[in-house]
Design an enzyme around this catalytic site. Structure first.
Site, short mmCIF file in Angstrom:
data_model
loop_
_atom_site.label_atom_id
_atom_site.label_comp_id
_atom_site.label_asym_id
_atom_site.label_seq_id
_atom_site.Cartn_x
_atom_site.Cartn_y
_atom_site.Cartn_z
N SER A 1 42.46 -10.74 -15.45
CA SER A 1 41.35 -11.32 -16.22
C SER A 1 40.28 -10.24 -16.37
O SER A 1 40.33 -9.21 -15.70
CB SER A 1 40.77 -12.49 -15.42
OG SER A 1 39.49 -12.85 -15.89
N TYR B 1 37.18 -17.67 -8.63
CA TYR B 1 38.12 -17.09 -9.60
C TYR B 1 38.01 -15.56 -9.58
O TYR B 1 39.02 -14.85 -9.58
CB TYR B 1 37.79 -17.66 -10.97
CG TYR B 1 38.75 -17.27 -12.08
CD1 TYR B 1 39.99 -17.88 -12.20
CD2 TYR B 1 38.39 -16.30 -13.02
CE1 TYR B 1 40.85 -17.54 -13.24
CE2 TYR B 1 39.24 -15.96 -14.06
CZ TYR B 1 40.47 -16.58 -14.17
OH TYR B 1 41.32 -16.24 -15.19
N1 LIG Z 1 42.49 -18.52 -21.09
C1 LIG Z 1 41.72 -17.47 -20.81
O1 LIG Z 1 40.68 -17.23 -21.44
C2 LIG Z 1 42.12 -16.54 -19.70
C3 LIG Z 1 41.38 -15.37 -19.56
C4 LIG Z 1 41.73 -14.48 -18.56
C5 LIG Z 1 42.79 -14.76 -17.74
N2 LIG Z 1 43.50 -15.91 -17.88
C6 LIG Z 1 44.63 -16.14 -16.98
O2 LIG Z 1 45.80 -16.37 -17.73
C7 LIG Z 1 46.67 -17.22 -16.99
C8 LIG Z 1 47.09 -18.41 -17.84
O3 LIG Z 1 45.92 -19.09 -18.25
P1 LIG Z 1 45.94 -20.18 -19.40
O4 LIG Z 1 44.59 -20.18 -19.99
O5 LIG Z 1 47.12 -20.01 -20.27
O6 LIG Z 1 46.12 -21.51 -18.49
P2 LIG Z 1 46.64 -22.97 -18.89
O7 LIG Z 1 46.52 -23.17 -20.36
O8 LIG Z 1 45.93 -23.89 -17.96
O9 LIG Z 1 48.19 -22.92 -18.49
C9 LIG Z 1 48.52 -22.77 -17.15
C10 LIG Z 1 50.02 -22.76 -17.00
O10 LIG Z 1 50.32 -22.61 -15.59
C11 LIG Z 1 51.03 -23.75 -15.13
N3 LIG Z 1 50.58 -24.06 -13.78
C12 LIG Z 1 49.32 -24.45 -13.40
N4 LIG Z 1 49.29 -24.70 -12.09
C13 LIG Z 1 50.55 -24.48 -11.62
C14 LIG Z 1 51.17 -24.60 -10.34
N5 LIG Z 1 50.47 -25.02 -9.28
N6 LIG Z 1 52.47 -24.30 -10.22
C15 LIG Z 1 53.20 -23.90 -11.30
N7 LIG Z 1 52.67 -23.77 -12.52
C16 LIG Z 1 51.36 -24.06 -12.69
C17 LIG Z 1 50.73 -24.86 -16.13
O11 LIG Z 1 51.75 -25.85 -16.20
P3 LIG Z 1 51.70 -27.17 -15.27
O12 LIG Z 1 50.30 -27.68 -15.32
O13 LIG Z 1 52.71 -28.11 -15.87
O14 LIG Z 1 52.11 -26.72 -13.90
C18 LIG Z 1 50.68 -24.06 -17.43
O15 LIG Z 1 51.99 -23.80 -17.89
C19 LIG Z 1 45.92 -17.59 -15.70
O16 LIG Z 1 46.32 -16.73 -14.66
C20 LIG Z 1 44.47 -17.34 -16.09
O17 LIG Z 1 43.68 -17.05 -14.95
C21 LIG Z 1 43.17 -16.82 -18.85
#
Ligand SMILES: NC(=O)c1ccc[n+]([C@@H]2O[C@H](COP(=O)([O-])OP(=O)(O)OC[C@H]3O[C@@H](n4cnc5c(N)ncnc54)[C@H](OP(=O)(O)O)[C@@H]3O)[C@@H](O)[C@H]2O)c1
Length: 252
Positions: free
Chosen positions: A143, A156
């Site tokens: 991130s 975080y």
């Molecule tokens: N979106 C942003 O702006 C952003 C920016 C920087 C970094 N990131 C990073 O990018 C990554 C993905 O973020 P995102 O925004 O795509 O998140 P998201 O939309 O909330 O998707 C999260 C994914 O992880 C799965 N997940 C969550 N908890 C889990 C668990 N305990 N065990 C197994 N799977 C799990 C969810 O499926 P289920 O709920 O079905 O398990 C879903 O497939 C994260 O590491 C986040 O920190 C995001």
């Protein structure tokens, strides 16, 4: 040198958001996929969507918060579907609260998923690769908060700082086995995780004003870096992070 034909990539959190976008890009570059998340229904929807790529798409449910069970899950998975060449550690979570109000249980959950599960998945992956005498690529999703922060994100930020140094540590330990470990640092990306922020006009205004490229990113914006790091084009790159942030970190 950017093709992934003949490789299998496992994407944690591959059912939604960034993970689903990366899975699509990896499949278009030629990789077969294994998508891991908790929700079976979302995994099935993702598999249907990705079927159009023509690649083999496997799905597996696992709660990565159960960090003691990850090694066993991984052993069973590869016994069932075969070995994995590329590991994308993407699943992550956040809880937003001022540091002095943060519940210890929330801190522990964030560290379990964002740090411990990434270590445990990487360890399971590396053990199999080393035993098989095969190389591998790991891409950790960090991130902006691998190197910066903003109010209300202390847990975080603590976890993502850990991901960056873990990336360097694992890269160092496993380089001699041909296992290369890198990270991507997304900026502000529209996903289910950030939906409350996207829907907040004040926050979206701040993102547009603060980001030199003046918009939210999309999961598709991250595909180029992921395919690059997973591909032979990055065979002499390990222990690095590529920020895909629209210029956010470059600006004061
Ligand atoms: N979106 C942003 O702006 C952003 C920016 C920087 C970094 N990131 C990073 O990018 C990554 C993905 O973020 P995102 O925004 O795509 O998140 P998201 O939309 O909330 O998707 C999260 C994914 O992880 C799965 N997940 C969550 N908890 C889990 C668990 N305990 N065990 C197994 N799977 C799990 C969810 O499926 P289920 O709920 O079905 O398990 C879903 O497939 C994260 O590491 C986040 O920190 C995001």
């Amino acid at each position: 040198m950017f093709r992934l034909d003949g490789k299998t990539a496992l994407v944690t959190g591959g059912s939604k958001g960034i993970g689903l976008g990366l899975a699509q890009g990896l499949a278009e570059a030629g990789a077969d996929l294994v998508l891991v998340a908790r929700g079976q229904a979302d995994l099935e929807t993702a598999r249907e969507k990705l079927a159009e790529t023509g690649r083999r798409i496997e799905i597996a449910t696992c709660d990565l918060l159960q960090t003691d069970e990850i090694d066993g899950f991984y052993q069973e998975l590869i016994a069932d579907i075969g070995s994995i060449d590329i590991l994308i550690n993407n699943a992550g979570m956040t809880v937003r609260a001022p540091a002095h109000e943060l519940a210890m249980a929330d801190l522990q959950k964030i560290l379990a998923l964002n740090v411990t599960s990434v270590f445990a998945m990487s360890q399971a992956f590396a053990r199999e690769r080393i035993a098989a005498g095969q190389p591998g690529k790991i891409v950790n999703i960090g991130s902006l908060m691998c190197s910066a922060t903003r109010p209300g994100t202390s847990a975080y930020t603590t976890s993502k700082g850990g991901v960056l140094l873990m990336t360097k540590a694992l890269a160092t330990d496993w380089a001699s086995h041909g296992i290369l470990v890198n990270a991507i640092g997304p900026g502000y990306i529209e996903t289910p995780l950030t939906k409350p922020l996207v829907d907040d006009p004040e926050f979206t205004g701040w993102v547009q004003e603060r980001t030199p490229l003046a918009r939210w990113g999309t999961p598709a914006d991250l595909v180029g870096a992921a395919v690059f790091l997973a591909s032979p084009a990055a065979d002499f790159i390990t222990g690095q992070i590529i920020y895909v942030d629209g210029g956010w970190l470059a600006r004061f």
